[in-house]
Motif scaffolding. Sequence first.
Motif, PDB file in Angstrom:
ATOM      1  N   LEU A   4       0.838  -1.211   0.000  1.00 35.40           N
ATOM      2  CA  LEU A   4       0.000   0.000   0.000  1.00 35.40           C
ATOM      3  C   LEU A   4       0.868   1.255   0.000  1.00 35.40           C
ATOM      4  O   LEU A   4       0.628   2.186  -0.777  1.00 35.40           O
ATOM      5  N   VAL A   5       1.867   1.247   0.889  1.00 38.38           N
ATOM      6  CA  VAL A   5       2.745   2.425   0.996  1.00 38.38           C
ATOM      7  C   VAL A   5       3.509   2.633  -0.318  1.00 38.38           C
ATOM      8  O   VAL A   5       3.594   3.756  -0.838  1.00 38.38           O
ATOM      9  N   ILE A   6       4.032   1.539  -0.865  1.00 37.24           N
ATOM     10  CA  ILE A   6       4.824   1.633  -2.101  1.00 37.24           C
ATOM     11  C   ILE A   6       3.957   2.149  -3.264  1.00 37.24           C
ATOM     12  O   ILE A   6       4.354   3.044  -4.008  1.00 37.24           O
ATOM     13  N   ILE A   7       2.743   1.603  -3.383  1.00 40.23           N
ATOM     14  CA  ILE A   7       1.887   2.028  -4.502  1.00 40.23           C
ATOM     15  C   ILE A   7       1.465   3.487  -4.322  1.00 40.23           C
ATOM     16  O   ILE A   7       1.431   4.266  -5.279  1.00 40.23           O
ATOM     17  N   LEU A   8       1.199   3.861  -3.071  1.00 43.47           N
ATOM     18  CA  LEU A   8       0.815   5.251  -2.824  1.00 43.47           C
ATOM     19  C   LEU A   8       1.957   6.189  -3.242  1.00 43.47           C
ATOM     20  O   LEU A   8       1.737   7.203  -3.913  1.00 43.47           O
ATOM     21  N   ALA A   9       3.180   5.806  -2.858  1.00 44.23           N
ATOM     22  CA  ALA A   9       4.341   6.622  -3.233  1.00 44.23           C
ATOM     23  C   ALA A   9       4.438   6.703  -4.758  1.00 44.23           C
ATOM     24  O   ALA A   9       4.698   7.769  -5.336  1.00 44.23           O
ATOM     25  N   GLN A  10       4.189   5.561  -5.416  1.00 48.12           N
ATOM     26  CA  GLN A  10       4.269   5.528  -6.872  1.00 48.12           C
ATOM     27  C   GLN A  10       3.195   6.413  -7.510  1.00 48.12           C
ATOM     28  O   GLN A  10       3.425   7.068  -8.530  1.00 48.12           O
ATOM     29  N   ILE A  11       2.018   6.451  -6.885  1.00 49.07           N
ATOM     30  CA  ILE A  11       0.937   7.296  -7.414  1.00 49.07           C
ATOM     31  C   ILE A  11       1.324   8.772  -7.277  1.00 49.07           C
ATOM     32  O   ILE A  11       1.124   9.572  -8.195  1.00 49.07           O
ATOM     33  N   VAL A  12       1.913   9.115  -6.116  1.00 46.29           N
ATOM     34  CA  VAL A  12       2.338  10.507  -5.932  1.00 46.29           C
ATOM     35  C   VAL A  12       3.429  10.854  -6.963  1.00 46.29           C
ATOM     36  O   VAL A  12       3.366  11.902  -7.622  1.00 46.29           O
ATOM     37  N   LEU A  13       4.372   9.937  -7.164  1.00 41.71           N
ATOM     38  CA  LEU A  13       5.409  10.167  -8.193  1.00 41.71           C
ATOM     39  C   LEU A  13       4.752  10.351  -9.562  1.00 41.71           C
ATOM     40  O   LEU A  13       5.115  11.257 -10.330  1.00 41.71           O
ATOM     41  N   GLY A  14       3.774   9.478  -9.855  1.00 46.01           N
ATOM     42  CA  GLY A  14       3.084   9.541 -11.147  1.00 46.01           C
ATOM     43  C   GLY A  14       2.406  10.892 -11.355  1.00 46.01           C
ATOM     44  O   GLY A  14       2.490  11.481 -12.436  1.00 46.01           O
ATOM     45  N   THR A  15       1.751  11.400 -10.289  1.00 48.44           N
ATOM     46  CA  THR A  15       1.061  12.686 -10.467  1.00 48.44           C
ATOM     47  C   THR A  15       2.075  13.816 -10.679  1.00 48.44           C
ATOM     48  O   THR A  15       1.771  14.797 -11.349  1.00 48.44           O
ATOM     49  N   GLN A  16       3.284  13.651 -10.118  1.00 48.73           N
ATOM     50  CA  GLN A  16       4.321  14.663 -10.369  1.00 48.73           C
ATOM     51  C   GLN A  16       4.765  14.618 -11.841  1.00 48.73           C
ATOM     52  O   GLN A  16       4.964  15.650 -12.476  1.00 48.73           O
ATOM     53  N   VAL A  17       4.908  13.377 -12.349  1.00 52.88           N
ATOM     54  CA  VAL A  17       5.262  13.231 -13.769  1.00 52.88           C
ATOM     55  C   VAL A  17       4.170  13.882 -14.622  1.00 52.88           C
ATOM     56  O   VAL A  17       4.422  14.610 -15.570  1.00 52.88           O
ATOM     57  N   ARG A  18       2.937  13.635 -14.214  1.00 51.19           N
ATOM     58  CA  ARG A  18       1.796  14.190 -14.946  1.00 51.19           C
ATOM     59  C   ARG A  18       1.827  15.716 -14.947  1.00 51.19           C
ATOM     60  O   ARG A  18       1.539  16.347 -15.958  1.00 51.19           O
ATOM     61  N   GLU A  19       2.199  16.303 -13.806  1.00 49.88           N
ATOM     62  CA  GLU A  19       2.280  17.772 -13.764  1.00 49.88           C
ATOM     63  C   GLU A  19       3.315  18.280 -14.764  1.00 49.88           C
ATOM     64  O   GLU A  19       3.118  19.303 -15.411  1.00 49.88           O
ATOM     65  N   GLN A  20       4.424  17.527 -14.867  1.00 51.33           N
ATOM     66  CA  GLN A  20       5.445  17.924 -15.854  1.00 51.33           C
ATOM     67  C   GLN A  20       4.887  17.807 -17.269  1.00 51.33           C
ATOM     68  O   GLN A  20       5.078  18.681 -18.107  1.00 51.33           O
ATOM     69  N   ILE A  21       4.189  16.681 -17.511  1.00 50.76           N
ATOM     70  CA  ILE A  21       3.600  16.494 -18.844  1.00 50.76           C
ATOM     71  C   ILE A  21       2.639  17.650 -19.154  1.00 50.76           C
ATOM     72  O   ILE A  21       2.614  18.176 -20.271  1.00 50.76           O
ATOM     73  N   ASP A  22       1.871  18.057 -18.131  1.00 51.78           N
ATOM     74  CA  ASP A  22       0.928  19.170 -18.334  1.00 51.78           C
ATOM     75  C   ASP A  22       1.665  20.420 -18.795  1.00 51.78           C
ATOM     76  O   ASP A  22       1.228  21.121 -19.710  1.00 51.78           O
ATOM     77  N   GLU A  23       2.792  20.699 -18.131  1.00 53.75           N
ATOM     78  CA  GLU A  23       3.537  21.912 -18.488  1.00 53.75           C
ATOM     79  C   GLU A  23       4.153  21.804 -19.875  1.00 53.75           C
ATOM     80  O   GLU A  23       4.077  22.725 -20.686  1.00 53.75           O
ATOM     81  N   ILE A  24       4.775  20.620 -20.128  1.00 51.44           N
ATOM     82  CA  ILE A  24       5.431  20.423 -21.426  1.00 51.44           C
ATOM     83  C   ILE A  24       4.404  20.517 -22.560  1.00 51.44           C
ATOM     84  O   ILE A  24       4.593  21.242 -23.544  1.00 51.44           O
ATOM     85  N   SER A  25       3.267  19.802 -22.378  1.00 51.96           N
ATOM     86  CA  SER A  25       2.286  19.767 -23.464  1.00 51.96           C
ATOM     87  C   SER A  25       1.719  21.159 -23.712  1.00 51.96           C
ATOM     88  O   SER A  25       1.507  21.564 -24.852  1.00 51.96           O
TER      89      SER A  25
END
Length: 304
Positions: free
Chosen positions: A184-205
């Motif tokens: 649970l902890v690992i997946i949650l961390a991965q989801i938070v990392l994923g949303t950070q990647v997504r924020e970058q994608i938002d800016e780049i796009s």
Amino acid sequence: MNSHQKYLRYTWFLLVMVFLVIIAGGVVRMTQSGMGCPDWPRCFGRWIPPTDASQLPPDFEKYLGKQDIDHSFNAYHTWIEYINRLLGALLGVFIFIHFIWSFVRFRKTNKAIVWLSFLLLVTVGFQGWLGKKVVDHNLAVVKVTTHMLVALVIAAIPIIIIYRLEKWERKADTWLKNISVAALVIILAQIVLGTQVREQIDEISKSLDYQQREVWISQLDNLFLVHRSFSWLVLAACLAIVWKARPYTAFKKITWLILSMVGLTLIFGLIMMWGNIPAWAQPTHLLLACILILAVFTLRLRLK
Ligand code: HEM
């Protein structure tokens, strides 16, 4: 069907609605419709948004000025965003009905259920308020991550209610319990990392006017590498769960769900990386990740 079953079914229905709202949010982003309604809760100052530029209010420039993209009216974007909001509002209404139902039914016999339903109501209200902030500040100030984590809490509460009423627990060994908490902890961390990647994608796009998808991935920084590599840990944790849960027939379905969700989330991650982020893969990757973490959460609840 007796009234207890009806109540349970309604709670399941809420869970499905939460996923629908998550999907709708993903579609809004996929189609870049977030600013389709520049104001909130109304849309171009109206409760039923315009379907054509001729129906725009005289002061429409005021609304369009708030947009971050093209400052023009696009009925398709407007309606996608508006349907997303309607679904959110509908979910709010359904949750309110759930609270009343829980209060009437359980206020004397099971207060915990009433409190959980109340918490659901408060959380969904908070999410709506966050949504308004996102619009007011042109999607910038309130980070996508908070919105995502609150959405997971909203989905988790109906699961807890169902679990409490269904008496879902089974005795299980400590190993399996510990591994599911770790997962649970690992997946949650991965989801938070994923949303950070997504924020970058938002800016780049955005900086590329949502064109040239083939260069988006190459413009991500090391965070993307971390997100990718962290998947190994997610996979290992899920496989450990599946392995340790083998002796328990009661957990067969849920472990299959976990295994397939982790596999599919990885596959959709790879599709994005190798396929220049096809728009449809974005909400799918997100949806699968949400189902994955909620499946692990459900398993953990059931372990006594
Ligand atoms: C099981 C492991 C994984 C989980 C749980 C996970 C979860 C997530 C989540 C929750 C997001 C945010 C999505 C959003 O807010 O819309 C995300 C974004 C992203 N992930 Fe993953 N991810 C995983 C593995 C991977 C892998 C292996 C790759 C690539 C090889 C990848 C590539 C991406 C990309 C490119 C984004 C940005 C997507 C977008 O802009 O919509 N992910 N991930």
